[in-house]
Design an enzyme around this catalytic site. Sequence first.
Site, short mmCIF file in Angstrom:
data_model
loop_
_atom_site.label_atom_id
_atom_site.label_comp_id
_atom_site.label_asym_id
_atom_site.label_seq_id
_atom_site.Cartn_x
_atom_site.Cartn_y
_atom_site.Cartn_z
CG HIS A 78 -2.23 -0.75 1.01
ND1 HIS A 78 -2.52 -1.68 1.81
CD2 HIS A 78 -3.09 -0.60 -0.06
CE1 HIS A 78 -3.55 -2.29 1.33
NE2 HIS A 78 -4.29 -1.93 0.13
CG ASP A 79 3.26 4.60 1.47
OD1 ASP A 79 2.96 5.41 0.29
OD2 ASP A 79 3.87 5.24 2.15
CB ILE A 80 5.59 0.26 -3.65
CG1 ILE A 80 5.25 -0.81 -2.75
CG2 ILE A 80 6.66 0.39 -4.48
CD1 ILE A 80 5.04 -2.12 -3.86
CG ASN A 84 8.18 3.73 2.15
OD1 ASN A 84 8.67 4.32 2.91
ND2 ASN A 84 6.76 3.63 1.66
CB THR A 123 2.59 8.28 -1.04
OG1 THR A 123 3.01 7.70 0.18
CG2 THR A 123 3.00 9.44 -1.35
#
Length: 170
Positions: A78-80, A84, A123
Amino acid sequence: GYGEDRDGGWAYIIMEFVEGDNLEQTLTRVDDQGLQYQGQPMMAETAVSYGISLCKVLEYLAARTDPRTGQPTPIIHHDIKPANIILDANSGQVRLVDFGTAKLRVSALAVPTGMKQSSVYGTEGYAPPEQYSGKSQPRSDVYAVAATLYHLLTDDDPRDHSFDFLPGLA
């Protein structure tokens, strides 16, 4: 690794410390103090290599099964995004980090009290449209990898123009 407490039903994530710089540090960016740093696009061969490594991670996460039931329980990050992904200083391999918004597809985790709503949806610029409506699937992370590779290859931040990867040409 990812696990679940059999007694209390609590989900937990175990992460190792990875020493190295995140990939955002190679790109044009503004830090927390408002200072701008000039970056540059990544070499295509390097970005492709990182992309292949990330896809292998996504394949592993999507293939997860519950060891007790054998049922599919894929994990969605959910936040690649470049921030990260760390280039491991010891191995030279990229490592996907910050699984704070990751969840199981089948048994969704509750959002802890106080967690920013924006972090639930990833993001902006990297998150696919379905993620904003809570309908993400393992392939949603593929979208985020593609947005990340776009950013690495062009040094053009997708947060500046969500869902438009050819700004000014649409």
